[in-house]
Design an enzyme around this catalytic site. Sequence first.
Site, PDB file in Angstrom:
ATOM      1  N   SER A  29      40.251  32.655  -2.411  1.00 57.50           N
ATOM      2  CA  SER A  29      41.584  33.104  -1.978  1.00 57.50           C
ATOM      3  C   SER A  29      41.800  34.582  -2.303  1.00 57.50           C
ATOM      4  O   SER A  29      42.303  35.351  -1.479  1.00 57.50           O
ATOM      5  CB  SER A  29      42.661  32.273  -2.682  1.00 57.50           C
ATOM      6  OG  SER A  29      42.593  30.935  -2.269  1.00 57.50           O
ATOM      7  N   GLY A 100      39.965  28.718   7.494  1.00 63.02           N
ATOM      8  CA  GLY A 100      41.392  28.610   7.785  1.00 63.02           C
ATOM      9  C   GLY A 100      42.172  29.748   7.157  1.00 63.02           C
ATOM     10  O   GLY A 100      43.081  30.307   7.782  1.00 63.02           O
ATOM     11  N   ASP A 326      42.520  21.532  -3.147  1.00 65.12           N
ATOM     12  CA  ASP A 326      41.120  21.551  -2.690  1.00 65.12           C
ATOM     13  C   ASP A 326      40.204  20.717  -3.597  1.00 65.12           C
ATOM     14  O   ASP A 326      39.016  20.579  -3.313  1.00 65.12           O
ATOM     15  CB  ASP A 326      40.607  22.995  -2.640  1.00 65.12           C
ATOM     16  CG  ASP A 326      41.271  23.779  -1.515  1.00 65.12           C
ATOM     17  OD1 ASP A 326      41.758  23.155  -0.548  1.00 65.12           O
ATOM     18  OD2 ASP A 326      41.313  25.028  -1.608  1.00 65.12           O
ATOM     19  N   ARG A 357      39.958  15.329   5.134  1.00 70.42           N
ATOM     20  CA  ARG A 357      39.285  15.080   3.849  1.00 70.42           C
ATOM     21  C   ARG A 357      39.602  13.707   3.291  1.00 70.42           C
ATOM     22  O   ARG A 357      38.791  13.141   2.552  1.00 70.42           O
ATOM     23  CB  ARG A 357      39.677  16.146   2.822  1.00 70.42           C
ATOM     24  CG  ARG A 357      38.929  17.404   3.022  1.00 70.42           C
ATOM     25  CD  ARG A 357      39.016  18.360   1.845  1.00 70.42           C
ATOM     26  NE  ARG A 357      38.216  19.523   2.178  1.00 70.42           N
ATOM     27  CZ  ARG A 357      38.465  20.776   1.809  1.00 70.42           C
ATOM     28  NH1 ARG A 357      39.515  21.024   1.062  1.00 70.42           N
ATOM     29  NH2 ARG A 357      37.670  21.757   2.162  1.00 70.42           N
TER      30      ARG A 357
END
Length: 451
Positions: A29, A100, A326, A357
């Site tokens: 990130s 993404g 995540d 997921r």
Amino acid sequence: MSHGAAQKPATASRSENLRGIVTIPGDKSISHRSFMFGGLASGETRITGLLEGEDVINTGRAMSAMGAKIRKDGDTWIIQGTGNGALLAPEAPLDFGNAGTGCRLTMGLVGVYDFSSTFIGDASLTARPMGRVLNPLREMGVQVTAAAGDRLPVTLKGPKTPAPITYRVPMASAQVKSAVLLAGLNTPGITTVIEPVMTRDHTEKMLAGFGAALSVETDTAGVRTIRLEGRGKLTGQVIAVPGDPSSTAFPLVAALLVPGSDITIRNVLMNPTRTGLILTLQEMGAKIDILDPRLAGGEDVADLRVRHSELSGVTVPEDRAPSMIDEYPVLAIAAALAKGETVMQGLEELRVKESDRLSAVANGLKLNGIECVEGEASLTVKGRPDGKSYGTPQGEAVKTHLDHRIAMSFLVLGLASEHPVTVDDATMIATSFPEFMDLMTGLGAKITLAA
Ligand code: S3P
């Protein structure tokens, strides 16, 4: 680079005594944002510790295509930014591959400019919803051309003067929050984002560090109001990217599950919006020592000593989901080897990640002989600490659906299962953690790539 054309399976087998000291590559990130904000700011930005995974490299390419000058000197990435408001129209579609974050944040960053930009990606990214970012951009005056269901390819064309908006983020998503704030950078006036549930705050922290006029107010219910004044100056910065806690999760859970393990992971980002997994594992009985907690570049970091532990199932509080969004795939693996049941709730966002997921994890667990129940937005896993009879049946492999975290999670499962676990593809691990194989085998994990 796109994955899926040439799949490469990998197999993990029962291992013992993971040992060693490792440094995890930079946080994904923060790395994306370092390229974006460095590429946009006036003057020079110098970045060390950048994650050189494919996702981040694609963001760098996009910024170069819009006028940033990016080069590498030794271990340091050096960027000459365009100056805020001065990005150039990209001549070709911007290809974000699997990412993404790169795609959605850049849509915000450049979508409000008075020129056209086109966004493309791989099969995984093309299947993901973009409406969550396109809708607020439409409110700011951006014209959107998209495939059915607001999927890629998407072309954006900003108005002469974008309109500042007040936007309440309808789902817990740092990408949506960030896309609106980044659109606000080239919009006159104050762009306001209301965030009912706090998500990772790297955009706010880093933009403030680059000199943006940004304020954050949190009310008694925890609702955050972020205000950004557009068209201000951003100034290049020196950034040391800390290790990615989401990548850390894989060797960390592996060490907890593999008997005799004792590893140390250095320089891990400990921003409280990212540490939900550590907290949950500690509640399950994990021996994780947080060593030398310190501040580096405005972020909390620490070293983690992780030892093999006997884990017990827990119910993970729903409101913890944003701080470990995540990490649910690898938590499900830890749960499969814990005593009793682990219940995970509030997982609706897992359905729109690099894969669905929730179903990818549930199907993978079932294939490996692990009892679980997949709900609309929940997962319950019944664990068995000895891993007896776990493993993929001969000739079958866990389907990874172009999702790096599914691949790495199930390889961790194989290290503690009675029988080997094979995943159908490991190539896309390079999107976020190119060093995964070498780092894990260096600790003593038995993982092999198909020839
Ligand atoms: C990210 C935000 C999260 C996370 C992704 C990185 C970011 O996505 O899953 O890996 O850097 O802003 P959402 O905002 O869609 O939850």
